[in-house]
Motif scaffolding. Structure first.
Motif, mmCIF file in Angstrom:
data_model
loop_
_atom_site.group_PDB
_atom_site.id
_atom_site.type_symbol
_atom_site.label_atom_id
_atom_site.label_comp_id
_atom_site.label_asym_id
_atom_site.label_seq_id
_atom_site.Cartn_x
_atom_site.Cartn_y
_atom_site.Cartn_z
ATOM 1 N N LYS A 46 23.190 2.406 -23.773
ATOM 2 C CA LYS A 46 23.706 1.637 -24.908
ATOM 3 C C LYS A 46 24.719 2.446 -25.699
ATOM 4 C CE LYS A 46 22.177 -1.007 -28.952
ATOM 5 N NZ LYS A 46 20.997 -1.447 -29.759
ATOM 6 N N ALA A 47 24.403 3.719 -25.957
ATOM 7 C CA ALA A 47 25.317 4.572 -26.705
ATOM 8 C C ALA A 47 26.623 4.798 -25.948
ATOM 9 C CB ALA A 47 24.652 5.907 -27.012
ATOM 10 N N GLY A 48 26.540 4.745 -24.607
ATOM 11 C CA GLY A 48 27.735 4.919 -23.792
ATOM 12 C C GLY A 48 28.521 3.639 -23.592
ATOM 13 N N GLY A 49 28.052 2.550 -24.214
ATOM 14 C CA GLY A 49 28.758 1.281 -24.096
ATOM 15 C C GLY A 49 28.414 0.496 -22.852
ATOM 16 N N HIS A 50 27.287 0.840 -22.216
ATOM 17 C CA HIS A 50 26.891 0.200 -20.970
ATOM 18 C C HIS A 50 25.639 -0.662 -21.153
ATOM 19 C CE1 HIS A 50 29.812 2.842 -19.185
ATOM 20 N NE2 HIS A 50 29.131 3.924 -19.543
ATOM 21 N N THR A 51 25.301 -1.407 -20.107
ATOM 22 C CA THR A 51 24.106 -2.235 -20.101
ATOM 23 C C THR A 51 23.214 -1.813 -18.941
ATOM 24 O OG1 THR A 51 25.271 -4.128 -21.058
ATOM 25 C CG2 THR A 51 23.185 -4.579 -19.919
ATOM 26 N N LEU A 52 21.953 -1.595 -19.223
ATOM 27 C CA LEU A 52 20.980 -1.246 -18.192
ATOM 28 C C LEU A 52 19.955 -2.363 -18.066
ATOM 29 C CD1 LEU A 52 19.687 0.894 -16.242
ATOM 30 C CD2 LEU A 52 18.277 1.602 -18.203
ATOM 31 N N ILE A 53 19.793 -2.865 -16.862
ATOM 32 C CA ILE A 53 18.730 -3.814 -16.541
ATOM 33 C C ILE A 53 17.761 -3.064 -15.650
ATOM 34 C CG2 ILE A 53 18.143 -5.993 -15.408
ATOM 35 C CD1 ILE A 53 21.007 -6.931 -16.095
ATOM 36 N N HIS A 54 16.565 -2.805 -16.153
ATOM 37 C CA HIS A 54 15.640 -1.901 -15.478
ATOM 38 C C HIS A 54 14.275 -2.546 -15.266
ATOM 39 C CE1 HIS A 54 13.140 2.069 -15.688
ATOM 40 N NE2 HIS A 54 13.248 1.630 -14.444
ATOM 41 N N GLN A 55 13.829 -2.565 -14.015
ATOM 42 C CA GLN A 55 12.481 -3.024 -13.677
ATOM 43 C C GLN A 55 11.693 -1.828 -13.135
ATOM 44 O OE1 GLN A 55 10.766 -6.169 -13.896
ATOM 45 N NE2 GLN A 55 9.135 -4.697 -13.513
ATOM 46 N N PRO A 56 10.785 -1.266 -13.938
ATOM 47 C CA PRO A 56 9.985 -0.131 -13.450
ATOM 48 C C PRO A 56 8.707 -0.603 -12.770
ATOM 49 C CG PRO A 56 9.632 -0.429 -15.800
ATOM 50 C CD PRO A 56 10.582 -1.519 -15.372
ATOM 51 N N LEU A 57 8.412 -0.036 -11.610
ATOM 52 C CA LEU A 57 7.147 -0.272 -10.916
ATOM 53 C C LEU A 57 6.385 1.049 -10.972
ATOM 54 C CD1 LEU A 57 8.359 -2.356 -7.831
ATOM 55 C CD2 LEU A 57 7.607 -3.164 -10.089
ATOM 56 N N VAL A 58 5.469 1.146 -11.923
ATOM 57 C CA VAL A 58 4.802 2.410 -12.219
ATOM 58 C C VAL A 58 3.312 2.324 -11.889
ATOM 59 C CG1 VAL A 58 4.189 4.060 -14.030
ATOM 60 C CG2 VAL A 58 6.439 2.982 -14.040
ATOM 61 N N ILE A 59 2.857 3.273 -11.074
ATOM 62 C CA ILE A 59 1.425 3.465 -10.816
ATOM 63 C C ILE A 59 1.162 4.942 -11.061
ATOM 64 C CG2 ILE A 59 -0.468 3.306 -9.164
ATOM 65 C CD1 ILE A 59 1.171 1.257 -7.610
ATOM 66 N N GLY A 60 0.275 5.242 -12.002
ATOM 67 C CA GLY A 60 0.018 6.641 -12.335
ATOM 68 C C GLY A 60 -0.363 7.471 -11.132
ATOM 69 N N GLY A 61 0.361 8.579 -10.922
ATOM 70 C CA GLY A 61 0.066 9.502 -9.833
ATOM 71 C C GLY A 61 0.398 8.989 -8.448
ATOM 72 N N ALA A 62 1.099 7.864 -8.366
ATOM 73 C CA ALA A 62 1.331 7.228 -7.070
ATOM 74 C C ALA A 62 2.268 8.032 -6.177
ATOM 75 C CB ALA A 62 1.880 5.818 -7.259
ATOM 76 N N SER A 63 1.915 8.069 -4.908
ATOM 77 C CA SER A 63 2.731 8.695 -3.876
ATOM 78 C C SER A 63 3.482 7.617 -3.102
ATOM 79 C CB SER A 63 1.818 9.457 -2.906
ATOM 80 O OG SER A 63 0.916 8.542 -2.283
ATOM 81 N N PHE A 64 4.294 8.036 -2.137
ATOM 82 C CA PHE A 64 4.932 7.083 -1.238
ATOM 83 C C PHE A 64 3.864 6.208 -0.579
ATOM 84 C CE2 PHE A 64 8.242 10.573 -0.762
ATOM 85 C CZ PHE A 64 9.236 9.900 -1.437
ATOM 86 N N GLN A 65 2.781 6.832 -0.179
ATOM 87 C CA GLN A 65 1.712 6.120 0.521
ATOM 88 C C GLN A 65 1.119 5.001 -0.336
ATOM 89 O OE1 GLN A 65 -1.430 8.653 1.971
ATOM 90 N NE2 GLN A 65 -2.668 6.934 2.704
ATOM 91 N N VAL A 66 0.880 5.270 -1.613
ATOM 92 C CA VAL A 66 0.272 4.272 -2.497
ATOM 93 C C VAL A 66 1.149 3.029 -2.600
ATOM 94 C CG1 VAL A 66 -0.364 3.774 -4.890
ATOM 95 C CG2 VAL A 66 -1.111 5.911 -3.814
ATOM 96 N N HIS A 67 2.447 3.216 -2.799
ATOM 97 C CA HIS A 67 3.348 2.067 -2.935
ATOM 98 C C HIS A 67 3.502 1.324 -1.604
ATOM 99 C CE1 HIS A 67 4.714 2.448 -7.081
ATOM 100 N NE2 HIS A 67 4.755 3.758 -6.911
ATOM 101 N N ALA A 68 3.578 2.065 -0.500
ATOM 102 C CA ALA A 68 3.710 1.421 0.808
ATOM 103 C C ALA A 68 2.469 0.596 1.133
ATOM 104 C CB ALA A 68 3.942 2.473 1.886
ATOM 105 N N GLU A 69 1.308 1.153 0.883
ATOM 106 C CA GLU A 69 0.075 0.430 1.196
ATOM 107 C C GLU A 69 -0.124 -0.773 0.284
ATOM 108 O OE1 GLU A 69 -2.991 3.399 1.163
ATOM 109 O OE2 GLU A 69 -2.548 3.988 3.247
ATOM 110 N N LYS A 70 0.349 -0.693 -0.961
ATOM 111 C CA LYS A 70 0.278 -1.857 -1.861
ATOM 112 C C LYS A 70 1.146 -2.992 -1.301
ATOM 113 C CE LYS A 70 -0.058 -1.593 -6.380
ATOM 114 N NZ LYS A 70 -1.106 -2.580 -6.731
ATOM 115 N N ALA A 71 2.332 -2.649 -0.823
ATOM 116 C CA ALA A 71 3.212 -3.663 -0.241
ATOM 117 C C ALA A 71 2.600 -4.246 1.029
ATOM 118 C CB ALA A 71 4.581 -3.062 0.054
ATOM 119 N N GLN A 72 1.963 -3.426 1.815
ATOM 120 C CA GLN A 72 1.331 -3.894 3.051
ATOM 121 C C GLN A 72 0.172 -4.848 2.748
ATOM 122 O OE1 GLN A 72 0.425 -0.135 4.880
ATOM 123 N NE2 GLN A 72 2.552 0.252 5.442
#
Length: 301
Positions: A46-72
């Protein structure tokens, strides 16, 4: 080659002045470290005159494996809550929600130094992202080393020091990014530059005894990029107690991380950006901006 790198660096610096307003659509697949590093990103944008559209997918302590297995799990049964994020959507739906410009992935910090833990799940996520968000640029978020006095380094195990952790995580992230043809967000590099700067880096307060300390006594934690020692109630309730968090980013660490992300996503220097957290000393904020810029520029050499 050096001349080309210098010209690129100069053009990059100039973009902070002459850059046009941008809208960046970002999806982050991560954990508390991605949340830390993007905490101030919207403010910087915002201070730089830009717009950020951000969707965070956060799981505490999650590894690659945790996110992959959730999708599976979601693929196997779209109604299974184990396959959904807090938004009520699975990874597929989140990837298809917007025409994302960037999608980021990262390893759990505790495993970040160990390349053997990255595959096959990082590759599975890469393929899944490519399938459901083919227009997005894949970025690998290089997470950071723990604080030098983190208890992890004094326990038996595979990590003995902050330097050892950084060397391992940088090599692992670099290898996976090169294999994927992905960009790097060098947050870990920026942390290491600051953590090893003899004129600025945090120094352990050897006069502090955590076993005899009384509330609200704390050690000198000047320039700590990590939360460090603090008095707080345990998550499971109970009395306020002294605890040590050498993993997660402090306000200074969050600002440093956000400056790195800002430079990578918006293509302009964070140096001179007018947003600074109110509680952060302006001189320190400027140092962190410059350190983030240095980390990003060194990746262009």
């Amino acid at each position: 080659m050096k001349a080309f790198a210098l010209i690129a660096a100069l053009l990059f610096c100039a973009s902070s002045v002459a850059g046009e307003a941008k809208t960046v659509k970002l999806l982050t697949i991560g954990n508390s470290f991605s949340a830390n590093a993007t905490h101030y990103l919207g403010d910087l944008a915002k201070a730089g005159g830009h717009t950020l559209i951000h969707q965070p997918l956060v799981i505490g302590g999650a590894s690659f494996q945790v996110h992959a297995e959730k999708a599976q799990k979601h693929e196997a049964d779209p109604k299974d809550k184990a396959g959904l994020y807090t938004s009520g959507r699975g990874l597929k739906e989140n990837l298809e929600l917007q025409k994302w410009d960037y999608v980021t992935i990262q390893q759990a910090s505790i495993k970040s130094h160990d390349l053997a833990t990255y595959q096959p799940y990082a590759g599975w996520l890469r393929d899944y992202i490519t399938k459901h968000a083919p227009q997005a640029k894949l970025l690998v978020h290089e997470t950071w080393e723990y604080r030098k006095d983190d208890p992890r380094f004094s326990k038996p195990g595979d990590l003995k020091s902050q330097d050892e952790m950084y060397i391992g995580l940088r090599a692992a992230y670099d290898k996976i990014a090169a294999e994927f043809g992905a960009g790097i967000i060098p947050t870990g590099d920026a942390f290491h530059l600051a953590d090893t700067d003899p004129s600025w880096a945090y120094q352990t307060d050897t006069t502090f005894d955590s076993k005899t300390a009384k509330q609200p006594q704390l050690p000198n934690q000047t320039h700590s990029l990590h939360v460090g020692w603090r008095w707080a109630k345990p998550k499971n309730g109970g009395k306020i107690a002294l605890g040590m968090d050498g993993h997660h980013a402090s306000m200074a660490g969050e600002y440093l991380g956000a400056c790195v992300w800002y430079e990578v996503l918006f293509g302009e220097s964070a140096v001179g950006n007018t947003f600074m957290p109110k509680a952060l000393d302006p001189t320190d904020a400027r140092y962190l901006q410059e350190t983030a810029h240095r980390a990003v520029i060194e990746r262009t050499k």
